[in-house]
Design a protein around this motif. Structure first.
Motif, mmCIF file in Angstrom:
data_model
loop_
_atom_site.group_PDB
_atom_site.id
_atom_site.type_symbol
_atom_site.label_atom_id
_atom_site.label_comp_id
_atom_site.label_asym_id
_atom_site.label_seq_id
_atom_site.Cartn_x
_atom_site.Cartn_y
_atom_site.Cartn_z
ATOM 1 N N ARG A 236 -2.352 3.234 -6.980
ATOM 2 C CA ARG A 236 -1.556 2.170 -6.355
ATOM 3 C C ARG A 236 -2.437 1.257 -5.505
ATOM 4 N N LEU A 237 -3.367 1.865 -4.753
ATOM 5 C CA LEU A 237 -4.241 1.073 -3.893
ATOM 6 C C LEU A 237 -5.152 0.168 -4.723
ATOM 7 N N LEU A 238 -5.796 0.741 -5.735
ATOM 8 C CA LEU A 238 -6.729 -0.043 -6.545
ATOM 9 C C LEU A 238 -6.011 -1.128 -7.347
ATOM 10 N N MET A 239 -4.822 -0.848 -7.837
ATOM 11 C CA MET A 239 -4.058 -1.877 -8.556
ATOM 12 C C MET A 239 -3.660 -3.003 -7.603
ATOM 13 N N ALA A 240 -3.333 -2.666 -6.360
ATOM 14 C CA ALA A 240 -3.016 -3.707 -5.377
ATOM 15 C C ALA A 240 -4.243 -4.561 -5.089
ATOM 16 N N MET A 241 -5.424 -3.917 -5.082
ATOM 17 C CA MET A 241 -6.645 -4.676 -4.842
ATOM 18 C C MET A 241 -7.016 -5.548 -6.041
ATOM 19 N N LEU A 242 -6.645 -5.111 -7.232
ATOM 20 C CA LEU A 242 -6.934 -5.884 -8.443
ATOM 21 C C LEU A 242 -5.882 -6.945 -8.730
ATOM 22 N N ALA A 243 -4.827 -6.988 -7.927
ATOM 23 C CA ALA A 243 -3.740 -7.946 -8.165
ATOM 24 C C ALA A 243 -4.279 -9.378 -8.130
ATOM 25 N N PRO A 244 -3.770 -10.235 -9.005
ATOM 26 C CA PRO A 244 -4.279 -11.607 -9.058
ATOM 27 C C PRO A 244 -3.932 -12.444 -7.822
ATOM 28 N N ASP A 245 -2.924 -12.031 -7.037
ATOM 29 C CA ASP A 245 -2.557 -12.836 -5.860
ATOM 30 C C ASP A 245 -3.477 -12.615 -4.678
ATOM 31 N N ASP A 246 -4.509 -11.775 -4.789
ATOM 32 C CA ASP A 246 -5.518 -11.583 -3.748
ATOM 33 C C ASP A 246 -4.880 -11.249 -2.402
ATOM 34 N N LEU A 247 -4.271 -10.064 -2.335
ATOM 35 C CA LEU A 247 -3.563 -9.629 -1.130
ATOM 36 C C LEU A 247 -4.530 -9.318 0.006
ATOM 37 N N THR A 248 -4.078 -9.524 1.245
ATOM 38 C CA THR A 248 -4.865 -9.163 2.420
ATOM 39 C C THR A 248 -4.684 -7.672 2.707
ATOM 40 N N TYR A 249 -5.518 -7.129 3.598
ATOM 41 C CA TYR A 249 -5.385 -5.722 3.979
ATOM 42 C C TYR A 249 -3.994 -5.452 4.552
ATOM 43 N N ARG A 250 -3.502 -6.354 5.352
ATOM 44 C CA ARG A 250 -2.175 -6.178 5.963
ATOM 45 C C ARG A 250 -1.101 -6.111 4.875
ATOM 46 N N GLU A 251 -1.182 -6.982 3.874
ATOM 47 C CA GLU A 251 -0.184 -6.990 2.804
ATOM 48 C C GLU A 251 -0.290 -5.731 1.945
ATOM 49 N N ILE A 252 -1.513 -5.287 1.656
ATOM 50 C CA ILE A 252 -1.695 -4.070 0.860
ATOM 51 C C ILE A 252 -1.157 -2.864 1.621
ATOM 52 N N ALA A 253 -1.452 -2.789 2.921
ATOM 53 C CA ALA A 253 -0.967 -1.670 3.740
ATOM 54 C C ALA A 253 0.554 -1.666 3.788
ATOM 55 N N GLY A 254 1.164 -2.845 3.914
ATOM 56 C CA GLY A 254 2.624 -2.926 3.910
ATOM 57 C C GLY A 254 3.217 -2.509 2.579
ATOM 58 N N THR A 255 2.588 -2.901 1.493
ATOM 59 C CA THR A 255 3.066 -2.542 0.160
ATOM 60 C C THR A 255 2.984 -1.033 -0.065
ATOM 61 N N LEU A 256 1.903 -0.421 0.385
ATOM 62 C CA LEU A 256 1.706 1.010 0.173
ATOM 63 C C LEU A 256 2.401 1.868 1.221
ATOM 64 N N GLY A 257 2.823 1.256 2.329
ATOM 65 C CA GLY A 257 3.480 2.003 3.394
ATOM 66 C C GLY A 257 2.532 2.868 4.194
ATOM 67 N N ILE A 258 1.304 2.385 4.396
ATOM 68 C CA ILE A 258 0.335 3.118 5.208
ATOM 69 C C ILE A 258 -0.180 2.193 6.300
ATOM 70 N N SER A 259 -0.872 2.766 7.289
ATOM 71 C CA SER A 259 -1.393 1.942 8.371
ATOM 72 C C SER A 259 -2.599 1.148 7.871
ATOM 73 N N GLN A 260 -2.775 -0.005 8.469
ATOM 74 C CA GLN A 260 -3.883 -0.867 8.079
ATOM 75 C C GLN A 260 -5.226 -0.216 8.406
ATOM 76 N N GLY A 261 -5.291 0.592 9.460
ATOM 77 C CA GLY A 261 -6.524 1.256 9.855
ATOM 78 C C GLY A 261 -6.981 2.321 8.866
ATOM 79 N N SER A 262 -6.040 2.952 8.166
ATOM 80 C CA SER A 262 -6.428 3.990 7.202
ATOM 81 C C SER A 262 -6.728 3.405 5.831
ATOM 82 N N LEU A 263 -6.509 2.122 5.668
ATOM 83 C CA LEU A 263 -6.734 1.489 4.371
ATOM 84 C C LEU A 263 -8.215 1.444 4.000
ATOM 85 N N GLY A 264 -9.101 1.137 4.959
ATOM 86 C CA GLY A 264 -10.538 1.050 4.681
ATOM 87 C C GLY A 264 -11.131 2.366 4.209
ATOM 88 N N PRO A 265 -10.928 3.476 4.954
ATOM 89 C CA PRO A 265 -11.459 4.763 4.487
ATOM 90 C C PRO A 265 -10.862 5.202 3.145
#
Length: 187
Positions: free
Chosen positions: A131-160
């Motif tokens: 789910r994370l990698l597909m969100a990163m490969l999305a053509p709309d070029d989501l920000t970390y905040r948008e990816i974290a919101g989509t996945l339902g995780i904190s933005q701080g845990s997204l990088g690790p």
């Protein structure tokens, strides 16, 4: 005695640096073109080496001029070795749709095959990685905040999590395709 205290003392670090300044600059300027490096970068590496020596137990070199010459040449050799091992990034063709229209069909087929195999490898990753990698490969070029919101995780845990998932994907792809050996030879 610290480096700051030595530099204040007569004959300390400050005196050594002041006395060797012109010699280091001249030697670095002479060796830099052959090493394909900026003279100031070479000079800075020699100063760092000298300060490490002065801060350690070795103290100032007995024959400072000989030490400077050998240190500059050693740093130039290191720069040449590094430059020989570094490879520039490959120039990718433009992703401009106007240019893509005129691309040969073989290139378009290869590009779509690469995308398909990458997405298939992403789907095989464990846990929440697909789910994370597909969100990163999305053509709309989501920000970390948008990816974290989509996945339902904190933005701080997204990088690790991103690092772990990319490492897993890298290992999977490396196992599937043998990397070419040194100078293009296959392993």
């Amino acid at each position: 005695m610290t480096v700051a205290q030595e530099s204040a003392a007569p004959g300390g670090t400050g005196a050594v640096v002041g006395a060797l300044g012109p010699l280091v600059a001249a030697e670095a300027t002479a060796e830099a073109p052959g090493a394909a490096v900026e003279a100031r970068d070479l000079e800075q590496a020699v100063w760092l080496r000298l300060l490490e020596r002065l801060d350690g137990d070795a103290g100032p070199p007995a024959d400072a001029a000989r030490w400077v010459r050998s240190a500059v040449r050693a740093e130039a050799r290191r720069a040449r070795r590094t430059a020989a091992r570094e490879l520039p990034y490959r120039q990718e063709p433009s992703a401009d749709p106007a240019v893509e229209h005129f691309a040969p069909p073989e290139r378009a087929a290869l590009r779509s095959e690469r995308r398909r195999s990458l997405r298939a490898a992403v789907a095989r990753t464990p846990g929440r990685c697909p789910r994370l990698l597909m969100a990163m490969l999305a053509p709309d070029d989501l920000t970390y905040r948008e990816i974290a919101g989509t996945l339902g995780i904190s933005q701080g845990s997204l990088g690790p999590m991103r690092s772990r998932c990319l490492g897993c994907l890298r290992r999977m792809l490396a196992a599937e395709v043998a990397a070419p050996g040194h100078r293009g030879r296959e392993r």
